[in-house]
Design an enzyme around this catalytic site. Structure first.
Site, PDB file in Angstrom:
ATOM      1  CB  CYS A 172      -0.887  -0.012   1.246  1.00  0.00           C
ATOM      2  SG  CYS A 172      -2.026   1.396   1.352  1.00  0.00           S
ATOM      3  CG  HIS A 202      -6.559   1.133   3.605  1.00  0.00           C
ATOM      4  ND1 HIS A 202      -7.454   1.194   2.558  1.00  0.00           N
ATOM      5  CD2 HIS A 202      -5.338   1.399   3.064  1.00  0.00           C
ATOM      6  CE1 HIS A 202      -6.806   1.487   1.436  1.00  0.00           C
ATOM      7  NE2 HIS A 202      -5.527   1.616   1.731  1.00  0.00           N
ATOM      8  CE1 TYR A 257      -9.021   4.623   2.517  1.00  0.00           C
ATOM      9  CE2 TYR A 257      -6.656   4.899   2.764  1.00  0.00           C
ATOM     10  CZ  TYR A 257      -7.767   4.797   1.954  1.00  0.00           C
ATOM     11  OH  TYR A 257      -7.644   4.882   0.587  1.00  0.00           O
TER      12      TYR A 257
END
Length: 439
Positions: A172, A202, A257
């Site tokens: 990511c 996240h 997030y």
């Protein structure tokens, strides 16, 4: 590994591919890639041809000895590969539009990797990734799978748990963006700081220590949140407006997030307003992508255009290509990736996937031990990991009861009748890509 280095990118027609190609070109001296195979499906053939021709121009302009192949035959591409990268989107962007539009129409968060939309992206993606793993076992059993397909953590865990494939790294760009952005806030070079990330994709937190061993986390939190306003490093999150007192109490910096969980009311209100006036984020991305492909058609374009950064994939190549290069050369680069827990975070099962700071070696990621979280992080983390486990199981089995349990557990989905209604609508909308739920 052999001297010939073959990399296969599944989802090769993605608008992100020029970022990946740029990363390989920059690292050619330490990772002399000789074959790059870009693979896609029939529905993506047009995009593959556009992106593939641009990739060939980029390689030619760089003067490196690498051949770019375009194919719709995945098995042909996988044969004897050294590294396989996955950046696919089952159902293309039209599926993402449904993932966002249907929950939003019921007053729920509509987002690519969070809430109901994130669950359904996992349901469509995991079976396809597991099929790829089975082909890798046959055609390139020594290859590493480098996954950038969202939801990256759940996909990685599915490969480990159900694919029984250990040579996988989930990636990511959020952690690597945080390193660069936050080093600038502290007026330091990234190389002079150590970031310890821990959590799941996240949904991680991190601390920061400088080269003198001084913990700079609280200082960073004050600079980031003390003013009450800060810009987000994620394109789909407008502002990173968490409550200073709460983050100060964590003594850890949350991932952007976390806005969806710590500030749900604000995020939902913004999404609903945007949905009403401008449509979904996916519809915006679709327009950006269309513009990018028009740019890519230019026969004189042989470099990554700046407009690609608007797509939301900043530093994608740094994450993907540095991971591959570090494994190939046993460079021992420090980076946050998704890998098997194995006791790194004591609050989670050993066999699950976690996103943690690792040393990337020739044998793969070696995580830095984290230990246990405090209750304020542990509660949400364990809840979300359990939700992920149920989602992965549902993706593999096609069991609606298991899926409903995941829906009921997810903090961004209203429980009861609304959850079941949204689940049923999404199942019907994605029926073509969810055959195991309709057997």
């Amino acid at each position: 590994m052999s001297k010939k280095i073959k990399v296969v990118t599944i989802g090769g027609g993605s608008s992100y591919t020029p970022e990946l190609v740029e990363g390989f070109i920059k690292r050619y001296d330490e990772f002399p890639i000789s074959e790059l195979w870009l693979v896609d499906i029939e529905e993506g053939k047009h995009k593959l041809e556009i992106v593939g021709e641009m990739a060939k121009r980029m390689v030619e302009a760089a003067g490196i000895d690498c051949k770019v192949y375009l194919t719709l035959d995945r098995r042909e591409a996988l044969k004897d590969a050294n590294f396989v990268t996955t950046q696919l989107r089952v159902g293309l962007l039209d599926a993402r539009i449904l993932d966002e539009r249907i929950p939003l129409s019921h007053g729920l968060i509509g987002q690519e990797t969070n809430g109901a939309g994130g669950i359904f992206k996992a349901l469509r993606t995991i079976p396809v990734i597991l099929d790829i793993v089975e082909e890798m076992k046959e055609l390139c059993p020594d290859a590493w799978l480098i996954n950038f397909t969202n939801p990256s953590g759940m996909v990685t865990e599915a490969v480990l748990r159900y694919g029984n494939w250990n040579k996988v790294v989930g990636l990511c760009n959020i952690p690597i963006n945080a390193v660069y952005e936050e080093a600038a806030i502290l007026d330091e070079m990234p190389s002079d700081l150590f970031f310890q990330f821990a959590g799941i994709n996240h949904l991680h937190w991190h601390t920061v220590v400088d080269k003198n061993g001084i913990d700079r986390t609280d200082e960073l939190i004050k600079k980031m949140y003390g003013s009450g306003e800060t810009n987000s490093i994620v394109a789909n999150i407008k502002d990173n407006r968490l409550i200073f007192e709460q983050v100060e109490n964590l003594h850890m910096v949350p991932c952007p997030y976390h806005n969806y969980y710590y500030y749900t009311d604000k995020m939902l209100a913004e999404e609903l307003e945007d949905f009403k006036n401008n449509g979904t984020r996916a519809e915006k991305v679709k327009k950006i992508e269309a513009e990018l492909y028009e740019l890519y058609k230019d026969p004189n374009l042989n470099y990554k255009p700046k407009q690609l950064e608007e797509r939301g994939g900043a530093r994608y190549s740094d994450a993907a290509c540095e991971t591959i290069t570090s494994i190939y050369n046993d460079k021992r680069t420090t980076m946050a990736v998704s890998t098997r827990n194995n006791g790194t975070i004591k609050d989670l099962p050993d066999d699950c996937a976690v996103e943690v700071t690792c040393t990337l070696t020739g044998k793969g990621p070696i995580p830095y031990n984290f230990g246990s979280f405090k209750p304020q992080e542990r509660g949400l983390l364990q809840l979300m990991k359990a939700m992920e486990e149920l989602t992965i199981e549902a993706a593999v089995t096609g069991d609606k009861g298991t899926l409903l349990q995941a829906f009921m557990m997810n903090p961004l989905i209203t429980s009861g009748d609304v959850a079941k209604q949204v689940m049923e609508e999404l199942l019907e909308a994605h029926k073509k890509h969810l055959p195991n739920f309709f057997q």
